[in-house]
Design an enzyme around this catalytic site. Sequence first.
Site, mmCIF file in Angstrom:
data_model
loop_
_atom_site.group_PDB
_atom_site.id
_atom_site.type_symbol
_atom_site.label_atom_id
_atom_site.label_comp_id
_atom_site.label_asym_id
_atom_site.label_seq_id
_atom_site.Cartn_x
_atom_site.Cartn_y
_atom_site.Cartn_z
ATOM 1 N N HIS A 60 3.318 -4.257 6.281
ATOM 2 C CA HIS A 60 2.258 -3.247 6.218
ATOM 3 C C HIS A 60 2.339 -2.316 7.433
ATOM 4 O O HIS A 60 3.187 -2.491 8.305
ATOM 5 C CB HIS A 60 0.886 -3.919 6.173
ATOM 6 C CG HIS A 60 0.639 -4.715 4.926
ATOM 7 N ND1 HIS A 60 -0.220 -4.298 3.941
ATOM 8 C CD2 HIS A 60 1.140 -5.905 4.498
ATOM 9 C CE1 HIS A 60 -0.248 -5.189 2.960
ATOM 10 N NE2 HIS A 60 0.579 -6.175 3.283
ATOM 11 N N ASP B 177 0.629 4.201 0.965
ATOM 12 C CA ASP B 177 0.690 5.065 2.146
ATOM 13 C C ASP B 177 1.210 4.316 3.376
ATOM 14 O O ASP B 177 1.000 4.766 4.500
ATOM 15 C CB ASP B 177 -0.694 5.663 2.433
ATOM 16 C CG ASP B 177 -1.762 4.607 2.697
ATOM 17 O OD1 ASP B 177 -1.486 3.412 2.448
ATOM 18 O OD2 ASP B 177 -2.871 4.970 3.137
ATOM 19 N N GLU B 178 1.888 3.176 3.161
ATOM 20 C CA GLU B 178 2.492 2.424 4.255
ATOM 21 C C GLU B 178 3.968 2.179 3.915
ATOM 22 O O GLU B 178 4.359 1.076 3.532
ATOM 23 C CB GLU B 178 1.745 1.106 4.469
ATOM 24 C CG GLU B 178 0.276 1.305 4.840
ATOM 25 C CD GLU B 178 -0.524 0.002 4.846
ATOM 26 O OE1 GLU B 178 0.096 -1.078 4.741
ATOM 27 O OE2 GLU B 178 -1.767 0.076 4.947
ATOM 28 N N GLU C 232 1.859 -6.511 10.163
ATOM 29 C CA GLU C 232 1.576 -5.107 10.473
ATOM 30 C C GLU C 232 2.629 -4.672 11.489
ATOM 31 O O GLU C 232 2.641 -5.128 12.632
ATOM 32 C CB GLU C 232 0.170 -4.972 11.055
ATOM 33 C CG GLU C 232 -0.949 -5.504 10.157
ATOM 34 C CD GLU C 232 -1.280 -4.563 9.008
ATOM 35 O OE1 GLU C 232 -0.792 -3.405 9.019
ATOM 36 O OE2 GLU C 232 -2.024 -4.976 8.099
ATOM 37 N N TYR D 196 -10.552 -9.424 10.144
ATOM 38 C CA TYR D 196 -11.571 -8.929 9.213
ATOM 39 C C TYR D 196 -11.332 -9.613 7.878
ATOM 40 O O TYR D 196 -10.205 -9.672 7.393
ATOM 41 C CB TYR D 196 -11.525 -7.401 9.070
ATOM 42 C CG TYR D 196 -10.262 -6.842 8.470
ATOM 43 C CD1 TYR D 196 -10.135 -6.671 7.094
ATOM 44 C CD2 TYR D 196 -9.188 -6.475 9.296
ATOM 45 C CE1 TYR D 196 -8.974 -6.156 6.549
ATOM 46 C CE2 TYR D 196 -8.030 -5.959 8.754
ATOM 47 C CZ TYR D 196 -7.926 -5.804 7.379
ATOM 48 O OH TYR D 196 -6.767 -5.308 6.833
ATOM 49 N N ASN E 62 -3.554 -5.386 -2.742
ATOM 50 C CA ASN E 62 -3.807 -6.533 -1.876
ATOM 51 C C ASN E 62 -5.264 -6.992 -1.947
ATOM 52 O O ASN E 62 -5.761 -7.675 -1.048
ATOM 53 C CB ASN E 62 -3.445 -6.210 -0.424
ATOM 54 C CG ASN E 62 -3.171 -7.459 0.389
ATOM 55 O OD1 ASN E 62 -2.614 -8.431 -0.115
ATOM 56 N ND2 ASN E 62 -3.572 -7.454 1.656
ATOM 57 N N ARG E 63 -5.938 -6.612 -3.018
ATOM 58 C CA ARG E 63 -7.275 -7.126 -3.339
ATOM 59 C C ARG E 63 -7.349 -7.526 -4.810
ATOM 60 O O ARG E 63 -8.433 -7.749 -5.329
ATOM 61 C CB ARG E 63 -8.361 -6.048 -3.074
ATOM 62 C CG ARG E 63 -8.354 -5.413 -1.703
ATOM 63 C CD ARG E 63 -8.737 -6.406 -0.606
ATOM 64 N NE ARG E 63 -8.917 -5.726 0.672
ATOM 65 C CZ ARG E 63 -7.933 -5.426 1.521
ATOM 66 N NH1 ARG E 63 -6.684 -5.752 1.214
ATOM 67 N NH2 ARG E 63 -8.177 -4.812 2.669
ATOM 68 N N HIS F 259 0.854 -1.186 0.000
ATOM 69 C CA HIS F 259 0.000 0.000 0.000
ATOM 70 C C HIS F 259 0.889 1.235 0.000
ATOM 71 O O HIS F 259 1.813 1.348 0.812
ATOM 72 C CB HIS F 259 -0.924 -0.004 1.221
ATOM 73 C CG HIS F 259 -1.911 -1.133 1.201
ATOM 74 N ND1 HIS F 259 -2.181 -1.918 2.304
ATOM 75 C CD2 HIS F 259 -2.684 -1.627 0.191
ATOM 76 C CE1 HIS F 259 -3.084 -2.830 1.993
ATOM 77 N NE2 HIS F 259 -3.403 -2.670 0.711
#
Length: 429
Positions: free
Chosen positions: A162, A63-64, A244, A222, A122-123, A61
């Site tokens: 992440h 922004d990570e 994470e 989730y 990641n989708r 991502h």
Amino acid sequence: MGHPRIWTKMQQHFQGIQGFLEWAISIGKSVNGFPLWVIEISDKPGEEETEPAFKYIGNVHGDEPVGRELLIFLANWLCDNHLKDPLATLIVENVHLHLLPSMNPDGFSLRKRGNANNIDLNRDFPDQFVFINDDEDSRQPETRAIMNWLRDIRFTASATLHGGALVANYPWDGSDDKRTKYYGCPDDDAFRFMSSIYSHSHYNMSSSKEFLGGITNGAAWYPLYGGMQDWNYIHAGCFELTLEISDNKWPNAAELPFLWRYNKMSMLNLVASLVKTGVHGRIYSSGDGRPLPGSITVSGINYTVRAGNTFGDYHRILAPRDKYEVVATMPGYKSKNTTIWLDEGPVTLDFVLDPEVSVKGSVLRNIYDCDCNGESKQEFVQFLWGTHLEVFFVVIVVLGFLLLLFQRRQKVKFSTSRQSAGAKRTVEV
């Protein structure tokens, strides 16, 4: 042995991310044409080995960016400490390590989650529960680059870095009914073991109040669909974690040395676990001793690990336990199984498989036993041992009978000499 080299197919230096000058290879390009640089760290870079391969991917991502920076720290530390630090030496000389600091350079430049097409990478992978994006050509170029990369290299394990939380996440990421619940994959014990290695080596991840032990099943946290870690496990034989590593997605640059210190041992120990645990070995043919690209399964675990085509090597991650029954199979060969104990470190286990034999006693040929140059020989043997042999036998008997009559007519007494000479014996050694 000297300083470990970092290799590039392009054979040219490049000015790396954040001024890090090294060798690298590009596995593809982003939407906007930025190369996806991979740093390869090994004592034999660019060569296929029997060692397990591990990959770290950062900045999935945009922004990570913390993972992106920590992978540069990791590359520097390993190169600086090879032959000085035992753990660095172990990794460089026993694991083939690949580091992709930024999977999403466009998103990083735009400071947003998705890529330049605003797609969450990641989708964007094929999913077992939701049939999305089945056409590979319609996927994002960054996604296709990862998929092609894993077709070229047989990774044993991997992790993506992440930000936004502090936990080690493992498959499955989704569930069959789309509900939030614990939904484990066949290797749930092994993934929990890997996640715990990272969590308990971390400065404070394992003391999390939100996640017991600092680890979580993805679907229990989730559910998400089209994720990279599930695709790795299903389609590439690669055990991947989603890590994470920072509550703050975009922290101040001054915090990076502290984040590196907090995650350093976790990142190193996770890579080193490939050679410190599990079962490893090679599969051979008993006929000629050549390596076989067979399969390894473990009783009670519905998952298959493939051996390499070149060396017949395999690496099977397993959680420490009293015993496992390991089975090796290969088309055209008899399977073999044995029991191992994994309570005290890794196990090296080689299999020598016997070719299957037909009812008539001949060795069955398989697709890996092609001998195109021997086709004419086979045809000749089939010609002799077919119905033509009966014709030859009759002709020989008739000629022999005629010769005997001729000899009698000439009254040449060969009977005694023929009986003493006898028939010539064939000896098999």
